[in-house]
Design an enzyme around this catalytic site. Structure first.
Site, PDB file in Angstrom:
ATOM      1  N   GLU A 278       0.862  -1.194   0.000  1.00 21.53           N
ATOM      2  CA  GLU A 278       0.000   0.000   0.000  1.00 21.53           C
ATOM      3  C   GLU A 278       0.886   1.227   0.000  1.00 21.53           C
ATOM      4  OE1 GLU A 278      -3.924  -0.478   2.264  1.00 21.53           O
ATOM      5  OE2 GLU A 278      -2.429  -1.406   3.548  1.00 21.53           O
TER       6      GLU A 278
ATOM      7  N   ASP B 194      -2.675  -7.110  11.101  1.00 19.50           N
ATOM      8  CA  ASP B 194      -3.676  -6.373  10.330  1.00 19.50           C
ATOM      9  C   ASP B 194      -4.049  -7.097   9.034  1.00 19.50           C
ATOM     10  OD1 ASP B 194      -5.363  -4.210   9.616  1.00 19.50           O
ATOM     11  OD2 ASP B 194      -3.763  -3.287   8.436  1.00 19.50           O
TER      12      ASP B 194
ATOM     13  N   HIS C 253      -6.031 -11.595   5.379  1.00 16.07           N
ATOM     14  CA  HIS C 253      -6.062 -11.529   3.915  1.00 16.07           C
ATOM     15  C   HIS C 253      -4.997 -12.414   3.259  1.00 16.07           C
ATOM     16  CE1 HIS C 253      -8.592  -8.291   4.978  1.00 16.07           C
ATOM     17  NE2 HIS C 253      -7.735  -7.294   4.901  1.00 16.07           N
TER      18      HIS C 253
HETATM   19  C1  BG6 Z   1      -7.821  -3.674   5.773  1.00 23.67           C
HETATM   20  C2  BG6 Z   1      -6.668  -3.230   6.630  1.00 23.67           C
HETATM   21  O1  BG6 Z   1      -8.250  -4.950   6.155  1.00 23.67           O
HETATM   22  O2  BG6 Z   1      -7.423  -3.709   4.412  1.00 23.67           O
HETATM   23  C3  BG6 Z   1      -6.125  -1.904   6.155  1.00 23.67           C
HETATM   24  O3  BG6 Z   1      -7.081  -3.121   7.972  1.00 23.67           O
HETATM   25  C4  BG6 Z   1      -5.833  -1.920   4.681  1.00 23.67           C
HETATM   26  O4  BG6 Z   1      -4.958  -1.540   6.891  1.00 23.67           O
HETATM   27  C5  BG6 Z   1      -7.033  -2.442   3.913  1.00 23.67           C
HETATM   28  O5  BG6 Z   1      -5.523  -0.596   4.270  1.00 23.67           O
HETATM   29  C6  BG6 Z   1      -6.717  -2.598   2.443  1.00 23.67           C
HETATM   30  O6  BG6 Z   1      -7.862  -2.987   1.741  1.00 23.67           O
HETATM   31  P1  BG6 Z   1      -7.929  -2.867   0.157  1.00 23.67           P
HETATM   32  O7  BG6 Z   1      -9.210  -3.508  -0.203  1.00 23.67           O
HETATM   33  O8  BG6 Z   1      -7.847  -1.407  -0.158  1.00 23.67           O
HETATM   34  O9  BG6 Z   1      -6.721  -3.600  -0.357  1.00 23.67           O
END
Ligand code: BG6
Length: 520
Positions: free
Chosen positions: A250, A269, A274
């Site tokens: 990110e 987190d 994920h």
């Molecule tokens: C969340 C995390 O589960 O997923 C965040 O807590 C993260 O820290 C986010 O920014 C990212 O989600 P996506 O869908 O934008 O990849």
């Protein structure tokens, strides 16, 4: 397949089965039956940015029942009108589909707000009365989903209140479900306690634990890619695969999220949920049938076989971003972000090496990494293949060639890419890497729904394949716990300047096995 011709038995004449008559035809829009949803934590970031827009988008796509009811519960002293205005603003800012005021107006008719704290019996009794009156006025038929968009410390309180006030109890003709946001605990022990607390009130088949990555089209496509094709499966094992890299990078920092993130860090987190879910989908065996039970059984098997590679000093890395650049913008380091303890040891980058103890994957390392304030936003899974066992060409011919790779791009630029060597046009034999690229936006005219649209609809439809079970959650913690304990004993994470690809220690971790991270 319901749409395929069905022989009538006489000669070659064939008769088409009308798909509209077949209840199993997945092409029919799946519309939720009479129901409503209560959101706890409705004034939080997640509800405002994701949940409320997703509910509107579902209504706009005609996928919610006409009498759908949406009840917010929170500390603010809001009237129905205040709540409607708040939802309207969230929808204007975050909806994916067109804004159609008449759709919003119809949705707003079913909106209510109940003000109170989680330890306030009276407020929960008022909530119960509100649901009963909505059942009568909106036809929600006693079917309610309770969305816990609150920190895990409150799960117990809310669930107990739902039990005490009777709202958790389904009847023979109605259902009650609970939808729970992560983080689900901070280690295996706390996750187990939470599961016991939740399952004491809600049986496991009425618990929907959100991992929003499973709601993403590209993540579901992992199963299609693997199990709807013949092309990849023969190569999908230790005979051909050298290693797998799962990256979730990110570019954003943590300004404004200190309350949630400080003390949590990148591994808890996103790796615990994920990234380990992505690993499970990539590595699991083919489910016997495409049903939630079989799918979950295979994920559980593979998670049970997954473990960190030791010694952790050599196979893991963690970092914390310091001041740097994000594009052309100067940004501060984590310790200067508002709300963070300047002594914080919370990692904003985490990488680890895992093995899967199975015949399919023996000796194939799975490298997982995630970080904030990295070079760019990208999530991808790269299956990196072994070198060809023999090359007929002179070494100089293939000097510019890297390993073959299959890259599943989860986001952005959703798609799948194959990387292999190809002859460079010219009079000599020279081989260089090229990409063969499938892109969702070019191949399909349909737009992908947001993950939360899919997951909220699935929860209302009692379709639970995309929700991890209590066992999956606990197994994921069991994989991560030794790494977290090791890090906790090591003090401060390594530094990396914002805008780079993480700390040097992460590159060294790969270099030890003669490999490198992809630069997506
Ligand atoms: C969340 C995390 O589960 O997923 C965040 O807590 C993260 O820290 C986010 O920014 C990212 O989600 P996506 O869908 O934008 O990849």
């Amino acid at each position: 397949m319901v749409s395929s011709p069905v022989a009538t038995g006489s000669g070659n004449s064939e008769q088409w089965v009308n798909p509209l008559k077949d209840p199993h035809d997945k092409r029919l829009p799946r519309i939720a039956g009479p129901s409503g949803m209560v959101i706890f934590g409705v004034t939080g970031d997640l509800a405002r940015k994701k949940l409320l827009p997703a509910i509107y988008d579902l209504a706009n796509r005609g996928l919610l029942p006409a009498g759908f009811a949406l009840v917010g519960f929170g500390r603010r002293d809001w009237s129905k009108q205040d709540f409607e205005d708040y939802v309207h603003e969230a929808v204007l800012a975050g909806a994916r589909t067109d804004i159609r005021e008449h759709v919003f107006k119809r949705l707003a008719e079913g909106m209510h707000f109940v003000s109170g704290n989680f330890d306030d019996d009276q407020a929960f009794d008022t909530l119960a009365e509100t649901l009963a009156s909505l059942d009568a006025s909106r036809g929600t038929a006693g079917n309610w989903a309770f969305y816990l968009s609150v920190p895990p410390d409150f799960f117990d309180d809310v669930v107990n209140q739902l039990d005490r006030s009777g709202m958790a109890h389904a009847t023979q003709h109605s259902w009650r479900r609970v939808i729970i946001e992560k983080p689900f605990g901070h280690d295996q022990e706390s996750a187990r306690k939470l599961n016991v607390a939740v399952n004491r009130v809600f049986p496991e088949d009425s618990v929907f634990r959100i991992d929003h990555y499973l709601g993403k089209e590209t993540v579901q496509n992992i199963l299609a890619l693997r199990f709807a094709n013949q092309l990849f499966d023969p190569l999908w094992n230790a005979n051909f695969v050298d290693h797998v890299q799962i990256t979730m990078a990110e570019d954003i920092g943590l300004g404004g999220r200190a309350g949630y993130y400080d003390g949590i860090g990148a591994a808890r987190d996103v790796i615990q949920n994920h990234l380990l879910q992505l690993l499970a989908l990539v590595a699991m065996e083919e489910p016997i049938t495409y049903t939630p039970q079989e799918l979950r059984a295979e994920k559980i098997k593979v998670l049970r076989a997954t473990a960190p590679v030791y010694p952790l000093a050599k196979t893991t890395a963690r970092g914390q971003y310091t001041a740097g650049w994000q594009g052309s913008q100067a940004v501060v380091g984590l310790r200067e972000e508002e709300g963070f303890d300047p002594e914080s040891n919370t990692e904003t980058f985490a990488a680890c090496t895992l093995n899967i103890n199975s015949r399919r994957w023996a000796g194939v390392p799975f490298y997982l990494r995630s970080g904030k304030r990295l070079g760019r936003r990208v999530t991808e899974i790269a299956i990196v293949f072994k070198q060809a066992p023999h090359l007929t060409f002179a070494e100089s011919t293939t000097a510019a060639q890297g390993p073959n790779a299959l890259v599943i791009r989860v986001q952005p630029d959703e798609g799948v890419l194959m990387r292999f060597g190809s002859k460079v046009p010219g009079s000599t034999m020279e081989v260089r890497d090229v990409n063969m690229d499938f892109s969702y936006s070019e191949a399909f005219t349909e737009q992908s729904p947001e993950a939360y649209e899919r997951l909220i609809l699935d929860a209302l439809l009692d379709e639970n394949s995309l929700f991890p079970t209590n066992e999956e959650v606990e197994l994921s913690w069991a994989i991560l716990d030794p790494i977290l304990e090791y890090w906790a004993s090591r003090g401060r994470p390594d530094d990396y300047p914002a805008g780079t690809w993480g700390p040097e220690s992460a590159d060294k971790m790969m270099a030890r096995s003669g490999r490198t991270w992809r630069r997506p």
